[in-house]
Motif scaffolding. Structure first.
Motif, PDB file in Angstrom:
ATOM      1  N   ILE A 214      41.029  21.705  48.219  1.00  0.00           N
ATOM      2  CA  ILE A 214      40.730  23.140  48.217  1.00  0.00           C
ATOM      3  C   ILE A 214      41.080  23.680  49.591  1.00  0.00           C
ATOM      4  CG2 ILE A 214      38.940  24.894  47.947  1.00  0.00           C
ATOM      5  CD1 ILE A 214      37.463  22.904  46.158  1.00  0.00           C
ATOM      6  N   SER A 215      42.163  24.416  49.660  1.00  0.00           N
ATOM      7  CA  SER A 215      42.678  24.868  50.953  1.00  0.00           C
ATOM      8  C   SER A 215      41.872  26.039  51.498  1.00  0.00           C
ATOM      9  CB  SER A 215      44.143  25.277  50.820  1.00  0.00           C
ATOM     10  OG  SER A 215      44.254  26.467  50.049  1.00  0.00           O
ATOM     11  N   LEU A 216      41.892  26.161  52.813  1.00  0.00           N
ATOM     12  CA  LEU A 216      41.266  27.326  53.439  1.00  0.00           C
ATOM     13  C   LEU A 216      42.022  28.601  53.077  1.00  0.00           C
ATOM     14  CD1 LEU A 216      40.294  25.942  56.965  1.00  0.00           C
ATOM     15  CD2 LEU A 216      38.844  26.259  54.944  1.00  0.00           C
ATOM     16  N   GLU A 217      43.294  28.461  52.748  1.00  0.00           N
ATOM     17  CA  GLU A 217      44.064  29.623  52.278  1.00  0.00           C
ATOM     18  C   GLU A 217      43.472  30.161  50.974  1.00  0.00           C
ATOM     19  OE1 GLU A 217      48.617  30.863  50.910  1.00  0.00           O
ATOM     20  OE2 GLU A 217      48.139  28.783  51.403  1.00  0.00           O
ATOM     21  N   SER A 218      43.079  29.266  50.075  1.00  0.00           N
ATOM     22  CA  SER A 218      42.482  29.717  48.815  1.00  0.00           C
ATOM     23  C   SER A 218      41.119  30.353  49.052  1.00  0.00           C
ATOM     24  CB  SER A 218      42.373  28.557  47.825  1.00  0.00           C
ATOM     25  OG  SER A 218      41.386  27.616  48.216  1.00  0.00           O
ATOM     26  N   VAL A 219      40.385  29.846  50.027  1.00  0.00           N
ATOM     27  CA  VAL A 219      39.114  30.472  50.389  1.00  0.00           C
ATOM     28  C   VAL A 219      39.359  31.887  50.907  1.00  0.00           C
ATOM     29  CG1 VAL A 219      37.126  30.374  51.941  1.00  0.00           C
ATOM     30  CG2 VAL A 219      37.962  28.283  50.857  1.00  0.00           C
ATOM     31  N   ALA A 220      40.373  32.041  51.745  1.00  0.00           N
ATOM     32  CA  ALA A 220      40.708  33.360  52.276  1.00  0.00           C
ATOM     33  C   ALA A 220      41.133  34.312  51.153  1.00  0.00           C
ATOM     34  CB  ALA A 220      41.819  33.243  53.314  1.00  0.00           C
ATOM     35  N   GLN A 221      41.864  33.795  50.176  1.00  0.00           N
ATOM     36  CA  GLN A 221      42.263  34.625  49.032  1.00  0.00           C
ATOM     37  C   GLN A 221      41.040  35.118  48.261  1.00  0.00           C
ATOM     38  OE1 GLN A 221      44.801  31.783  47.051  1.00  0.00           O
ATOM     39  NE2 GLN A 221      46.670  32.721  47.835  1.00  0.00           N
ATOM     40  N   MET A 222      40.068  34.236  48.069  1.00  0.00           N
ATOM     41  CA  MET A 222      38.853  34.620  47.361  1.00  0.00           C
ATOM     42  C   MET A 222      38.054  35.638  48.170  1.00  0.00           C
ATOM     43  SD  MET A 222      37.270  34.150  44.521  1.00  0.00           S
ATOM     44  CE  MET A 222      35.668  34.185  43.699  1.00  0.00           C
ATOM     45  N   GLN A 223      37.957  35.417  49.458  1.00  0.00           N
ATOM     46  CA  GLN A 223      37.251  36.369  50.311  1.00  0.00           C
ATOM     47  C   GLN A 223      37.884  37.747  50.223  1.00  0.00           C
ATOM     48  OE1 GLN A 223      37.598  33.907  53.911  1.00  0.00           O
ATOM     49  NE2 GLN A 223      35.371  34.003  54.109  1.00  0.00           N
ATOM     50  N   ALA A 224      39.200  37.816  50.259  1.00  0.00           N
ATOM     51  CA  ALA A 224      39.901  39.095  50.183  1.00  0.00           C
ATOM     52  C   ALA A 224      39.661  39.772  48.837  1.00  0.00           C
ATOM     53  CB  ALA A 224      41.397  38.879  50.401  1.00  0.00           C
ATOM     54  N   ALA A 225      39.676  38.989  47.757  1.00  0.00           N
ATOM     55  CA  ALA A 225      39.444  39.555  46.428  1.00  0.00           C
ATOM     56  C   ALA A 225      38.033  40.111  46.315  1.00  0.00           C
ATOM     57  CB  ALA A 225      39.687  38.494  45.362  1.00  0.00           C
ATOM     58  N   LEU A 226      37.060  39.422  46.874  1.00  0.00           N
ATOM     59  CA  LEU A 226      35.681  39.878  46.805  1.00  0.00           C
ATOM     60  C   LEU A 226      35.460  41.119  47.661  1.00  0.00           C
ATOM     61  CD1 LEU A 226      34.012  36.366  46.929  1.00  0.00           C
ATOM     62  CD2 LEU A 226      33.877  37.956  45.008  1.00  0.00           C
ATOM     63  N   LYS A 227      36.072  41.141  48.837  1.00  0.00           N
ATOM     64  CA  LYS A 227      35.949  42.320  49.700  1.00  0.00           C
ATOM     65  C   LYS A 227      36.537  43.551  49.033  1.00  0.00           C
ATOM     66  CE  LYS A 227      35.945  39.931  54.168  1.00  0.00           C
ATOM     67  NZ  LYS A 227      36.724  39.656  55.405  1.00  0.00           N
ATOM     68  N   ALA A 228      37.667  43.376  48.358  1.00  0.00           N
ATOM     69  CA  ALA A 228      38.318  44.495  47.686  1.00  0.00           C
ATOM     70  C   ALA A 228      37.446  45.075  46.581  1.00  0.00           C
ATOM     71  CB  ALA A 228      39.664  44.045  47.109  1.00  0.00           C
ATOM     72  N   GLN A 229      36.631  44.216  45.966  1.00  0.00           N
ATOM     73  CA  GLN A 229      35.766  44.657  44.874  1.00  0.00           C
ATOM     74  C   GLN A 229      34.360  45.010  45.355  1.00  0.00           C
ATOM     75  OE1 GLN A 229      36.984  45.205  41.980  1.00  0.00           O
ATOM     76  NE2 GLN A 229      38.992  44.249  42.335  1.00  0.00           N
TER      77      GLN A 229
END
Length: 274
Positions: A214-229
């Motif tokens: 589980i890459s930190l890049e995928s964590v960052a992607q999830m964080q960005a998606a949650l912030k947007a919502q």
């Protein structure tokens, strides 16, 4: 002989107290063991669904409830121990055996076969329905349906995100190193990032900086998606820890990360009234 669902269920009922999954043995010397003193703990039956339950024996009122979602290794001794740890904190903890229709994860000697022959066959929709059944059962057995939380580990960490998007009955979720992005198929039609806009409860994600899957890049992607919502969430990244850092029975165990994350989980539950 081909095992029927009923035969498999009976086998699982008998084996829930059988220790650790074959694929993780021998267990590490760091393995923690929580006793059941002061607890009501053991296997229960939720319709056809086997589960492990632990709760304070002397409860005087409805208890905050935590659904504990298993790793790929099933509801083996580690998951049962986590339930007892939560019960020592005053929770009714329930861990349903979510693979029971397809086999016993504890009987597979290697991880590749376990994933290919068992885990990949389990539909998300079926899992979410079983978690609903576990929540309803807990509410009928002394749990407070207004104080329901969910937590899961590895495979269960991914499901934690999905369940927090599935039902408004969950008040808080804590996902331990669960996959966030990835391919989909008929059994796993959505990944956590796909339900970021649908979360109905705040989720704390506990992840490892040295996780090879589980890459930190995928964590960052999830964080960005949650912030947007504008969803309520938080992440804690343990930079030097590896995947499975809470699994005290495996070499991946990181005591410092595990202890800090456990405290953070309990604080997250309290913050949201569970």
């Amino acid at each position: 002989m081909t095992m029927t669902t009923e035969t498999r269920r009976d086998f699982l009922k008998a084996s829930l107290a059988s220790g650790f999954a074959l694929a993780v043995q021998p267990v590490a010397a760091t393995t923690l063991q929580t006793d059941s003193t002061g607890l009501t703990a053991g296997m229960v039956q939720i319709g056809p669904l086997p589960a492990y339950r632990a709760m304070p024996a002397a409860a005087t009122g409805p208890l905050p409830t935590v659904i504990v979602i298993q790793e790929i290794f099933g509801v083996h001794e580690h998951i049962q121990d986590l339930c007892r740890r939560l019960a020592k904190q005053g929770y009714l903890a329930i861990a349903p055996e979510l693979f029971y229709r397809y086999g016993d994860a504890r009987q597979y000697a290697d991880v590749d076969s376990l994933i290919r022959e068992l885990v990949s066959k389990v539909p998300d929709a079926e899992v979410l329905a079983d978690l609903d059944a576990a929540a309803a059962w807990a509410a009928s057995q002394g749990g407070d349906p207004q104080r329901l939380a969910v937590t899961g580990y590895c495979w269960g960490g991914r499901i934690t995100w999905l369940y927090a998007a599935h039902t408004p009955k969950v008040k808080a979720g804590v996902a331990w190193y669960g996959r966030l992005v990835g391919p989909t198929n008929p059994n796993t039609p959505r990944q956590p990032i796909d339900v970021a806009s649908q979360l109905k409860a705040p989720v704390l994600g506990l992840y490892a900086g040295q996780d090879k899957g589980i890459s930190l890049e995928s964590v960052a992607q999830m964080q960005a998606a949650l912030k947007a919502q504008k969803q309520s969430f938080a992440f804690q990244i343990y930079d030097t820890a590896a995947h499975g850092f809470n699994a005290d029975y495996r070499p991946s165990y990181s005591p410092a990360a595990a202890q800090d994350a456990w405290k953070s989980m309990l604080a997250w539950f309290k913050r949201y009234g569970v």
